[in-house]
Scaffold this motif. Structure first.
Motif, PDB file in Angstrom:
ATOM      1  N   GLY A 219       0.810  -1.207   0.000  1.00 12.49           N
ATOM      2  CA  GLY A 219       0.000   0.000   0.000  1.00 12.49           C
ATOM      3  C   GLY A 219       0.845   1.259   0.000  1.00 12.49           C
ATOM      4  O   GLY A 219       2.076   1.221  -0.115  1.00 12.49           O
ATOM      5  N   GLY A 230      -3.848   0.734  -1.447  1.00 13.25           N
ATOM      6  CA  GLY A 230      -3.432  -0.587  -1.021  1.00 13.25           C
ATOM      7  C   GLY A 230      -4.032  -1.653  -1.915  1.00 13.25           C
ATOM      8  O   GLY A 230      -4.288  -1.433  -3.095  1.00 13.25           O
ATOM      9  N   VAL A 248       2.211  -1.532   6.182  1.00 11.58           N
ATOM     10  CA  VAL A 248       0.968  -2.106   5.674  1.00 11.58           C
ATOM     11  C   VAL A 248      -0.094  -1.028   5.819  1.00 11.58           C
ATOM     12  O   VAL A 248      -0.465  -0.652   6.928  1.00 11.58           O
ATOM     13  N   ASP A 249      -0.587  -0.507   4.687  1.00 11.48           N
ATOM     14  CA  ASP A 249      -1.459   0.664   4.710  1.00 11.48           C
ATOM     15  C   ASP A 249      -2.575   0.503   3.681  1.00 11.48           C
ATOM     16  O   ASP A 249      -2.314   0.141   2.523  1.00 11.48           O
ATOM     17  N   ASP A 250      -3.823   0.743   4.111  1.00 14.04           N
ATOM     18  CA  ASP A 250      -4.968   0.812   3.193  1.00 14.04           C
ATOM     19  C   ASP A 250      -5.220  -0.510   2.478  1.00 14.04           C
ATOM     20  O   ASP A 250      -5.521  -0.545   1.281  1.00 14.04           O
ATOM     21  N   ASN A 251      -5.122  -1.629   3.206  1.00 14.45           N
ATOM     22  CA  ASN A 251      -5.353  -2.947   2.615  1.00 14.45           C
ATOM     23  C   ASN A 251      -6.586  -3.621   3.212  1.00 14.45           C
ATOM     24  O   ASN A 251      -6.963  -3.361   4.355  1.00 14.45           O
ATOM     25  N   VAL A 268       1.628  -1.002  10.979  1.00 20.52           N
ATOM     26  CA  VAL A 268       0.344  -1.432  10.437  1.00 20.52           C
ATOM     27  C   VAL A 268      -0.659  -0.311  10.695  1.00 20.52           C
ATOM     28  O   VAL A 268      -1.028  -0.037  11.836  1.00 20.52           O
ATOM     29  N   ASN A 272      -6.306  -0.222   7.706  1.00 24.18           N
ATOM     30  CA  ASN A 272      -6.409  -1.569   7.143  1.00 24.18           C
ATOM     31  C   ASN A 272      -7.642  -2.282   7.694  1.00 24.18           C
ATOM     32  O   ASN A 272      -8.041  -2.059   8.842  1.00 24.18           O
ATOM     33  N   ARG A 273      -8.239  -3.130   6.880  1.00 22.55           N
ATOM     34  CA  ARG A 273      -9.329  -3.994   7.327  1.00 22.55           C
ATOM     35  C   ARG A 273      -8.817  -5.423   7.288  1.00 22.55           C
ATOM     36  O   ARG A 273      -8.620  -5.995   6.212  1.00 22.55           O
ATOM     37  N   ILE A 274      -8.562  -5.995   8.468  1.00 22.68           N
ATOM     38  CA  ILE A 274      -7.914  -7.299   8.575  1.00 22.68           C
ATOM     39  C   ILE A 274      -8.855  -8.243   9.304  1.00 22.68           C
ATOM     40  O   ILE A 274      -9.058  -8.146  10.518  1.00 22.68           O
TER      41      ILE A 274
END
Length: 327
Positions: A219, A230, A248-251, A268, A272-274
């Motif tokens: 991302g 991302g 880890v950005d905008d994933n 992170v 992010n939506r994890i």
């Protein structure tokens, strides 16, 4: 690591030959057409061979067999169709635009590179460098790989709507970057010298990044490259044993994110939506885009493309000049 300089092309002194070479590995002789210079919208009813140090530029050509580019040779094909595979030897170069290659594309150890644009091919393989002095590159734009991509050396970049219908795996490359592309299988990036960037892309299978130097960036807002968004990850994502930073950005990750044994600890972002949560050590994510990239990777966006453009232009001009010489 300094950028590899553009290799000097051998001078092409003849047009595409009318001669054929007969070889007899068995009771039946196979015909091989040697290509030096330029060729147009014709059908080659057998295998095609680009001799060592020579250039061949084809437009609208159909090749019913396999293609071999010998050491130091260049093949530039536009609007073509190859029924078989394409194999490129050390210091050889393949440039395929708006072209279908039904079989695999294989770049030998120390191969100069392969550039695919608006192309369709089978499996693509870049052999490990080994003792060769030339580090390869694979640049793919707006193309479909009907199979896997497996690279063991050089610069690897997939861009502009490229689709890989199976797995993408690299080990020991200089870098592996994926922009605005789709991988319909697993993605594995191991032991890359200057890391990996994945932006604006979708990966359906498991994603593994391990042992990479120079950072891993998924991302925007990372240290390696600029990008707008991302990506989507269909299963678990693992980033481990990375030096140089992890962002880890905008994933959207439809699985678990694992970030362990990274130095420094992974950043992170909250956006992010994890789905499966995060496992491992995290540092506070920065909200400011980084504009200062390290000198080792500052030119990753265009270095390989510039080399491809230089070799493509040289090969095409030399082949055209050779063809014009007989008029």
């Amino acid at each position: 690591m300094p950028r590899r300089t553009v290799a000097k092309l051998a001078t092409v002194s003849a047009v595409i030959t009318a001669s054929v070479l007969a070889v007899a590995p068995s009771a039946h002789a196979d015909l091989v057409t040697h290509c030096i210079g330029t060729g147009g919208a014709v059908t080659v009813p057998n295998d095609l061979y680009v001799p060592a140090g020579e250039s061949c530029a084809l437009t609208g050509t159909t090749i019913t067999g396999n293609v071999t580019v010998a050491a130091g040779g260049n093949l530039v094909v536009t609007g073509g169709n190859v029924s078989g595979e394409v194999r490129v030897a050390a210091d050889g170069y393949l440039d395929a635009t708006d072209t279908t290659i039904a079989g695999q594309v294989v770049l030998a150890a120390g191969g100069y590179g392969a550039f695919l644009r608006d192309a369709r091919t089978g499996n693509v393989t870049v052999r490990p460098k080994g003792a060769a002095t030339i580090d390869s590159f694979l640049f793919v734009e707006q193309s479909t790989i009907v199979g896997t991509v497996n690279a063991g050396a050089g610069e690897v970049r997939l861009d502009s709507g490229t689709q890989v219908e199976r797995n993408l795996s690299t080990t020991g490359t200089y870098y592996t970057d994926v922009h605005d592309s789709f991988v319909d299988g697993a993605l594995s990036v191991l032991n890359s010298a200057t890391g990996s960037v994945v932006c604006g892309s979708a990966v359906r299978g498991l994603a593994t990044f391990a042992g990479n130097l120079g950072a891993v960036q998924l991302g925007p807002n990372g240290t390696l490259d600029s990008c707008a968004s991302g990506g989507y990850w269909g299963r678990d994502v693992s980033i481990t044993n990375t030096t140089g930073g992890v962002t880890v950005d905008d994933n959207i990750i439809d699985g678990r994110l694992t970030v362990t044994s990274n130095n420094p600890a992974a950043q992170v972002a909250a956006n992010n939506r994890i789905r499966g949560g995060v496992t491992g050590d995290q540092a506070s994510a920065t909200t400011t885009a980084r504009s200062a990239r390290s000198a080792a990777v500052a030119d990753r966006e265009d270095a390989g493309e510039q080399r491809a453009q230089a070799r493509r232009t040289s090969a095409t001009q030399e082949a055209a000049a050779a063809g014009a010489a007989r008029l």
